[in-house]
Structure formats: C-alpha cells, structure tokens
Scaffold this active site. Sequence first.
Site, short mmCIF file in Angstrom:
data_model
loop_
_atom_site.label_atom_id
_atom_site.label_comp_id
_atom_site.label_asym_id
_atom_site.label_seq_id
_atom_site.Cartn_x
_atom_site.Cartn_y
_atom_site.Cartn_z
CE1 TYR A 157 -3.98 2.11 0.61
CE2 TYR A 157 -2.73 3.05 2.43
CZ TYR A 157 -3.82 3.08 1.58
OH TYR A 157 -4.77 4.08 1.71
CE LYS A 161 -3.55 5.19 -1.43
NZ LYS A 161 -4.54 5.77 -2.36
N1 LIG Z 1 -10.27 5.57 4.94
C1 LIG Z 1 -9.06 5.87 5.34
O1 LIG Z 1 -8.74 5.82 6.55
C2 LIG Z 1 -8.01 6.31 4.34
C3 LIG Z 1 -6.79 6.80 4.81
C4 LIG Z 1 -5.81 7.23 3.90
C5 LIG Z 1 -6.07 7.18 2.53
N2 LIG Z 1 -7.26 6.67 2.10
C6 LIG Z 1 -7.47 6.63 0.65
O2 LIG Z 1 -8.72 7.24 0.35
C7 LIG Z 1 -9.30 6.63 -0.81
C8 LIG Z 1 -10.72 6.20 -0.51
O3 LIG Z 1 -10.73 5.34 0.61
P1 LIG Z 1 -12.09 4.83 1.29
O4 LIG Z 1 -11.82 4.67 2.74
O5 LIG Z 1 -13.25 5.68 0.86
O6 LIG Z 1 -12.15 3.37 0.67
P2 LIG Z 1 -13.42 2.50 0.21
O7 LIG Z 1 -12.95 1.11 0.17
O8 LIG Z 1 -14.62 2.87 1.02
O9 LIG Z 1 -13.66 3.04 -1.28
C9 LIG Z 1 -12.89 2.66 -2.36
C10 LIG Z 1 -13.80 2.56 -3.57
O10 LIG Z 1 -12.99 2.17 -4.69
C11 LIG Z 1 -13.74 1.24 -5.44
N3 LIG Z 1 -12.84 0.42 -6.25
C12 LIG Z 1 -12.03 -0.59 -5.84
N4 LIG Z 1 -11.42 -1.13 -6.89
C13 LIG Z 1 -11.81 -0.43 -7.99
C14 LIG Z 1 -11.52 -0.53 -9.36
N5 LIG Z 1 -10.69 -1.46 -9.85
N6 LIG Z 1 -12.11 0.35 -10.22
C15 LIG Z 1 -12.97 1.28 -9.74
N7 LIG Z 1 -13.30 1.41 -8.46
C16 LIG Z 1 -12.73 0.55 -7.59
C17 LIG Z 1 -14.51 0.41 -4.42
O11 LIG Z 1 -15.63 -0.25 -5.01
C18 LIG Z 1 -14.90 1.50 -3.42
O12 LIG Z 1 -16.16 2.07 -3.72
C19 LIG Z 1 -8.34 5.50 -1.19
O13 LIG Z 1 -7.45 5.97 -2.17
C20 LIG Z 1 -7.59 5.22 0.11
O14 LIG Z 1 -6.34 4.63 -0.14
C21 LIG Z 1 -8.23 6.26 2.96
#
Ligand SMILES: NC(=O)c1ccc[n+]([C@@H]2O[C@H](COP(=O)([O-])OP(=O)(O)OC[C@H]3O[C@@H](n4cnc5c(N)ncnc54)[C@H](O)[C@@H]3O)[C@@H](O)[C@H]2O)c1
Length: 257
Positions: A157, A161
Amino acid sequence: MKGLDPQARVAIVTGGAGALGAAIGQKLHLDGCHVVLADVDDGAAAARAAELTAGSDGPAVVAEHVDVGEPESVDALVSRVGAAFGRIDVVVNNAAIQRRGGIGDLDVEDWDVAHRVNLRGPMLLCRAAVAYWERQRSGSVVNIASRVWLSGGQPIYVAAKAGVVGLTRSLATELGPLGVTANAVAPSFVPTDFTRAGRDDAAWEEILEHHRGLSPLGRITEPEDIGDAVAFLASPRARAITGEVLHVCAGTQLAPR
Ligand SMILES: NC(=O)c1ccc[n+]([C@@H]2O[C@H](COP(=O)([O-])OP(=O)(O)OC[C@H]3O[C@@H](n4cnc5c(N)ncnc54)[C@H](O)[C@@H]3O)[C@@H](O)[C@H]2O)c1
C-alpha cells in the site's frame, strides 16, 4: 444530456461509491460541478448518486462503471463522459484497495493486484483525459494518496501511495503548460465502514482515541474534511498550486507513526 449547464465544470471521481469518494463528490457538486461517480461497484455508485441528487436541481450527479486498472474500461468511461458532457475538467483518482503483508511474507500477486488499481489506475485515467485538457487548456487532477507515504507501513500500500505522489509531481510538470494543476491529498485514518470493518464498539472507540491522541488538534479527520480539501485543490481558487501534497489528517503527519 438535456438541460445541463454547459458552463459547469465536469468532475470524475473514481471510487465514487466509497465513503471518501462520495464525500468528495458531494463537495464538488456543492461547488457547482457535474459529478461522475465512477466505480466498479455499480449498485453502490448508483445509490450514492441518488443520495447526492435528492432534492437538488443543481448540476448532474451520475454513476458510471469503471475498472480503473483496465485501459479499455477507463478509455470507455472517458468517452462516455465526453459524449454526455462535452468536457472533462477535474479528475479525482480516489479508488484504491488495501493489501497487507510485510516484506518477508509479501505475496507477489497481491502486489500486482493492488498496484493495478492504486497506481496504474490514476495513470490510465490521466492518460485518457489528456486529449480534453489539450483542447480546453485547463483542468485539475487531485490524487488521493495517504499519510503513510511519509510514515511507511504496509509495503504494498505504501509503495503505491508513494508512487501516486511521484506520479502527481510528474503530472504537474508535464501538464502545467496545458493549464492543468496536479496535486495530492494525503489523509491518515478516516472513520468509514471500511476502517471500522470487524471491530466491536470498544475496539472502535479505542482506535478513535488512538488517532485523536496522534493529532495536535485532538481530532479525527472526517470524510467531509477530505472532500473540502479536494474541492479546493480542484477549483480555480487553487490555480497557483501544483505538484503539492496536502496532508489532511489533523496534523498526524507530524507524529512518528
Ligand atoms: N479511509 C481511510 O482511513 C483512508 C486513509 C488514507 C487514505 N485513504 C485513501 O482514500 C481513498 C478512498 O478510501 P475509502 O476509505 O473511501 O475506501 P473505500 O474502500 O470505502 O472506497 C474505495 C472505492 O474504490 C472502489 N474500487 C475498488 N477497486 C476499484 C476498481 N478497480 N475500479 C474502480 N473502483 C474501484 C470500491 O468499489 C470502493 O467504492 C483510497 O485511495 C484510500 O487509499 C483512505
């Protein structure tokens, strides 16, 4: 599409069915953008789009299918959006998946699966949108990274990133002459169904308390905090900002881990 404001900016948000994607879509919509929530999960994306448009006669919010790791799927998405709206102004690369494992027991297949979505995905969508930006001479890319690009952690991961940050800086250099900005937003822990999965109330309160403790502000970052930052970076108000990583994590990037 009938009745659309042709002056409104058009934004594609990948992973638009997720908690952060939906919050980003909401803030862009409030900022006057037509919003395309693009996701591999069609049902969830459609439900998010319906939530965002409920009671609103403002800009459009639509759900579109995409697998961000698949060139044909990404190109087809961009063609459909171009045909429907005539332009592409904002690209938010938010879709990502998690794969765990330390370097000693790292599964090579997991590496490929995660990098296909997390790193190849943002590259493919930007590549497909360039033709629009060349014509429009304006646009903005906001890539969702993570605070872990600084702190380290799960290698699959984190490497993806950190790669997203590198891609962002390259895009800023290459697309700047077209009037396109490229920036990254780096969240840390954000409470969502995804981060809560499998934790009971006590374990959840403990993790919230831990992250509050890491923050000099004593607070947790919420999905709408990420949405506000993305909407700002995607807007003309950020016209002189490019190649930056904005840590939107209540100051937790200052803490060692
Ligand atoms: N939630 C956290 O704590 C956190 C922290 C740091 C960074 N992030 C980043 O924020 C972003 C969103 O995270 P989140 O918590 O909303 O995650 P989440 O899992 O709720 O949402 C991710 C979405 O991406 C979609 N997805 C997965 N594979 C896909 C593909 N091949 N094509 C199209 N869509 C696809 C999933 O269906 C989902 O709706 C990500 O980039 C994650 O790395 C999240």
